[in-house]
Design a protein around this motif. Structure first.
Motif, PDB file in Angstrom:
ATOM      1  N   LEU A 367       0.819  -1.206   0.000  1.00  0.00           N
ATOM      2  CA  LEU A 367       0.000   0.000   0.000  1.00  0.00           C
ATOM      3  C   LEU A 367       0.859   1.265   0.000  1.00  0.00           C
ATOM      4  O   LEU A 367       0.500   2.260  -0.645  1.00  0.00           O
ATOM      5  N   ILE A 368       1.975   1.242   0.700  1.00  0.00           N
ATOM      6  CA  ILE A 368       2.888   2.393   0.659  1.00  0.00           C
ATOM      7  C   ILE A 368       3.426   2.571  -0.762  1.00  0.00           C
ATOM      8  O   ILE A 368       3.486   3.694  -1.291  1.00  0.00           O
ATOM      9  N   TRP A 369       3.804   1.475  -1.373  1.00  0.00           N
ATOM     10  CA  TRP A 369       4.330   1.498  -2.749  1.00  0.00           C
ATOM     11  C   TRP A 369       3.307   2.084  -3.704  1.00  0.00           C
ATOM     12  O   TRP A 369       3.613   2.964  -4.519  1.00  0.00           O
ATOM     13  N   LEU A 370       2.052   1.627  -3.603  1.00  0.00           N
ATOM     14  CA  LEU A 370       0.994   2.130  -4.477  1.00  0.00           C
ATOM     15  C   LEU A 370       0.679   3.597  -4.168  1.00  0.00           C
ATOM     16  O   LEU A 370       0.448   4.401  -5.083  1.00  0.00           O
ATOM     17  N   SER A 371       0.682   3.946  -2.892  1.00  0.00           N
ATOM     18  CA  SER A 371       0.352   5.314  -2.501  1.00  0.00           C
ATOM     19  C   SER A 371       1.375   6.307  -3.024  1.00  0.00           C
ATOM     20  O   SER A 371       1.023   7.387  -3.521  1.00  0.00           O
ATOM     21  N   VAL A 372       2.651   5.951  -2.913  1.00  0.00           N
ATOM     22  CA  VAL A 372       3.699   6.832  -3.435  1.00  0.00           C
ATOM     23  C   VAL A 372       3.538   7.002  -4.945  1.00  0.00           C
ATOM     24  O   VAL A 372       3.644   8.123  -5.485  1.00  0.00           O
ATOM     25  N   MET A 373       3.269   5.910  -5.642  1.00  0.00           N
ATOM     26  CA  MET A 373       3.081   5.961  -7.089  1.00  0.00           C
ATOM     27  C   MET A 373       1.955   6.924  -7.455  1.00  0.00           C
ATOM     28  O   MET A 373       2.077   7.736  -8.385  1.00  0.00           O
ATOM     29  N   LEU A 374       0.853   6.851  -6.706  1.00  0.00           N
ATOM     30  CA  LEU A 374      -0.296   7.696  -6.990  1.00  0.00           C
ATOM     31  C   LEU A 374      -0.037   9.146  -6.606  1.00  0.00           C
ATOM     32  O   LEU A 374      -0.362  10.074  -7.359  1.00  0.00           O
ATOM     33  N   PRO A 401      -1.544   3.392 -11.218  1.00  0.00           N
ATOM     34  CA  PRO A 401      -1.758   3.039  -9.809  1.00  0.00           C
ATOM     35  C   PRO A 401      -3.229   2.889  -9.459  1.00  0.00           C
ATOM     36  O   PRO A 401      -3.594   2.029  -8.644  1.00  0.00           O
ATOM     37  N   PHE A 402      -4.102   3.686 -10.068  1.00  0.00           N
ATOM     38  CA  PHE A 402      -5.529   3.531  -9.800  1.00  0.00           C
ATOM     39  C   PHE A 402      -6.017   2.149 -10.241  1.00  0.00           C
ATOM     40  O   PHE A 402      -6.832   1.514  -9.557  1.00  0.00           O
ATOM     41  N   ALA A 403      -5.543   1.678 -11.407  1.00  0.00           N
ATOM     42  CA  ALA A 403      -5.939   0.353 -11.880  1.00  0.00           C
ATOM     43  C   ALA A 403      -5.469  -0.730 -10.918  1.00  0.00           C
ATOM     44  O   ALA A 403      -6.172  -1.726 -10.685  1.00  0.00           O
ATOM     45  N   LEU A 404      -4.284  -0.540 -10.340  1.00  0.00           N
ATOM     46  CA  LEU A 404      -3.774  -1.527  -9.386  1.00  0.00           C
ATOM     47  C   LEU A 404      -4.603  -1.504  -8.098  1.00  0.00           C
ATOM     48  O   LEU A 404      -4.890  -2.562  -7.512  1.00  0.00           O
TER      49      LEU A 404
END
Length: 742
Positions: A367-374, A401-404
């Protein structure tokens, strides 16, 4: 149960292959079908066709312009180099290799790259497949066009601008941005794996992937590099917190926030500067250094990325790329905030559900990884660091990132949230995917468009213009036997990208490069203007207009040989300049300005060797004239430009040379070993009189030292005329002629 478990990988593989087949059918079916029946297509987006030439012609620089292969550029070349590699291996012209092979290759790599990246992060097969499907097929949230009217009173926006174009809308363009999308998740997933494990080889590969992204697409690289830096900084700060060193962690986080704020202020004051990115990236990496392992990671990852990107980065540095080139902002580059929210509405809802169930999912690192990406996508889309032009591209990239997040919502355990996902979120997502893929091949029924919402697609195939196939065959056959160093003359741009598209077709089959370079992404515009001035001197009414520099070179090029001093009576003499630059053929593919060109070519005495209803090829070899010097190919050995000459008979000749500031740029002129007296005819022309023997001789011009001419062949002469003194009045006229006849 054991057999079902054993068959899961086989079933997953079959599903993946089925999806790949579907995507190839959708994005590349028409051009593959036409190719099978012997017809050539290009991708629908004509600008992409014109860019597909990068890498076809090579000069001494690492990356050169698409037409001449001489002018160094700051263009991210990798995508078009791959197209030309495929073209070379298959024997297809680049535009056909792009449409028939590269498009399906990109779509396949995007889908499988996303799936494998997610599997590397321990995402379950079904969820990873759904994520990959969304990355390829996601787009605007269905039905949201009705909401624009609801919020128009507050937002002032009545409809979408259409500037948010996700992969589903443009993978068939087969451009460098599409390759950037292909690399997006592999770069970040490999970073995740490198940080989670402790294997140097994984770290090196991860860094190399980021370096490859630098070669592929500038904006994608800037976003990926920023995301990488924030990720490693967040990981280092998290390690400090886990170790109980809260003060150190807060100090480093505070330093990053302060530096970010300063760079935002600096960007607002001075515009885009790469130094802002470098300062921020460096701050993040320094904040990530908490132990020996983090230092080793930073060294290996950074060195690997730098080594892979270094050839291109070095050339950009050598060209002294200035930030001001990216400062222009037009309305096209802006996306209202309400459009960003409504476009991603269902994906935002998915992300909210994932965060609400974060503890139950048990993947805080993911979730941190996805959040940073977004967050990086959203922040850079707001123009952080002064990058305002095309900042909407970062908001477009937020679809990944939204798709993920949307795919990860499938992993939510049984609960009201999961029922919401399965009952509302997933159906909306699938409706959007079906609509987005449908419009790639077929028009959307009006009833569906009114209900679900329409989307624009830049995908698809385009047949060659009428008569183009015959012209291209002629160019292929006539350029193949030409000696090395020969050049083809094609028209410069008049209404971008119309002529760029036509040049992209003609040069795709030509064995020799163009004399007129591609003006996009070059720095040395004065040398480019000299090349175009040669064309404009031959075709003075041509409506040349360079969209990128706003230059109208044909309007600025003198219409006379030496304005106020001399002009040509015999237009055929103007074509003598073509021999200097080894221009052997002139070609035009039917378009708006071709008719005036055809008439002028007739006056220039050029020999037509192909005429196909507005598409023509001329042999530019000058016809011998008993009164005029025949000029041969020029050679350059710094700082001297030597020009071969053949005098029809012994005698005294007048030679006139016209070119930008040539009166000061030519330091001296020799005929053989004898210095000739220069007669300036204004700033842009000179004349000399010289005694020549019958047959071959040589004229040598001494030019000012210019390191650029080691890469680009000099073009100081836009017109050259050599005529016997007693016959000069047949060829030239003007008030300065009598002085030259003495």
């Amino acid at each position: 149960m054991r057999n079902v478990t054993r068959n899961q990988p086989t079933l997953a593989g079959a599903c993946l292959l089925a999806f790949v087949g579907l995507f190839i059918f959708v994005f590349a079916g028409p051009q593959i079908t036409d190719f099978w029946h012997g017809n050539a297509d290009t991708v629908r987006h004509i600008e992409s066709v014109s860019l597909s030439l990068y890498g076809r012609f090579h000069g001494t620089a690492f990356v050169t312009d698409a037409y001449s292969g001489e002018f160094p550029t700051y263009y991210n070349f990798l995508s078009d180099w791959l197209i030309n590699l495929i073209a070379h291996a298959t024997g297809l012209p680049p535009f056909e290799a792009q449409a028939v092979i590269y498009v399906p290759l990109l779509v396949t790599l995007l889908f499988l790259g996303t799936y494998l990246s997610m599997r590397a992060l321990d995402i379950e097969r079904g969820v990873a497949s759904f994520m990959a499907l969304l990355v390829v097929g996601a787009g605007e949230t269905p039905f949201v066009h009705h909401l624009y009217r609801v919020f128009e009173r507050f937002s002032g926006v009545s409809q979408a601008s259409g500037n948010l174009i996700p992969p589903a809308g443009s993978m068939g363009v087969a451009s460098s941005q599409d390759l950037g999308w292909v690399l997006f998740l592999p770069v970040l997933a490999s970073l995740y794996c490198a940080k989670r494990g402790n294997r140097p080889i994984v770290t090196v590969v991860a860094g190399a992937l980021l370096g490859i992204a630098c070669l592929a697409h500038t904006l994608t690289f800037l976003q990926l590099a920023t995301t990488v830096c924030v990720c490693v900084a967040a990981d280092g700060i998290a390690n400090l917190i886990r170790a109980g060193r809260i003060g150190y962690a807060m100090a480093r986080a505070g330093a990053i926030v302060v530096v970010l704020a300063l760079m935002i202020v600096r960007g607002n004051m001075v515009g885009l500067s790469m130094s802002s990115f470098v300062i921020f990236w460096s701050t993040c990496f320094l904040a990530s250094l908490v132990d020996a392992r983090s230092v080793r990671f930073a060294v290996l990852y950074g060195a690997s990325a730098a080594i892979v990107a270094s050839p291109y980065a070095l050339q950009v540095w050598q060209l002294s790329l200035q930030a001001g080139r990216f400062e222009e902002v037009d309305s096209y580059a802006k996306v209202p905030t309400i459009e960003f929210i409504l476009f991603h509405l269902v994906y935002i809802a998915s992300a909210v559900i994932v965060f609400l169930n974060a503890r139950r999912l048990g993947r805080p690192d993911l979730l941190i990884w996805l959040s940073v990406m977004l967050l990086v996508s959203v922040g850079m889309g707001l123009g952080t660091f002064g990058l305002n032009s095309h900042a909407y591209r970062f908001w477009t990239n937020a679809i990944i990132p939204f798709a993920l997040f949307a795919g990860l919502s499938l992993a939510v355990p049984p609960s009201p949230s999961r029922r919401l996902v399965m009952g509302l979120i997933v159906p909306l997502l699938l409706i959007g995917v079906v609509r987005n893929l449908w419009v790639v091949r077929y028009p959307l029924p009006e009833a569906v468009s009114r209900t679900v919402g329409s989307v624009e697609s830049y995908n698809g195939a385009r047949p060659l213009p009428a008569g183009a196939s015959a012209l291209l065959d002629q160019l292929r056959n006539r350029t193949a036997p030409l000696p090395s160093g020969s050049r083809l003359l094609v028209p410069p741009e008049y209404d971008y990208p119309q002529q760029a598209y036509r040049n992209g077709l003609m040069l795709a089959v030509s064995s020799v490069p163009s004399f007129v370079p591609d003006p996009r992404y070059i720095i040395w515009h004065d040398l480019y203007a000299d090349r175009v001035a040669v064309f404009c001197s031959l075709f003075p009414t041509y409506p040349q207009f360079d969209t990128h520099t706003k230059a109208r070179i044909c309007e600025q090029t003198p219409k006379q040989l030496a304005p106020g001093h001399l002009d040509l009576i015999d237009a055929r003499a103007a074509a003598d300049v073509l021999a200097l630059y080894r221009i052997r053929l002139l070609a035009v593919l039917q378009g708006l300005p071709t008719d005036p060109m055809i008439d002028q070519a007739r006056r220039l005495g050029l020999k037509p060797v192909y005429d196909g209803s507005g598409s023509m090829v001329w042999d530019t070899t000058s016809q011998s004239d008993p009164d005029r010097i025949s000029f041969g190919a020029a050679t350059y050995r710094e700082p001297e430009l030597s020009i071969a000459m053949v005098a029809p008979q012994a005698g005294r000749y007048i030679v006139v040379l016209a070119g930008r500031a040539i009166a000061t740029n030519v330091r001296q002129l020799r005929s053989g070993q004898l210095l000739a007296e220069l007669h300036p005819l204004g700033a842009d022309a000179i004349a000399v009189t010289m005694d020549l023997p019958a047959g071959s001789s040589e004229m040598t011009l001494t030019l000012p030292p210019d390191r650029r001419l080691r890469t680009v062949f000099p073009t100081p002469i836009r017109l050259i005329v050599g005529v016997k003194q007693e016959a000069a009045q047949k060829v030239i006229t003007g008030p300065s002629l009598q002085q030259l006849l003495r």
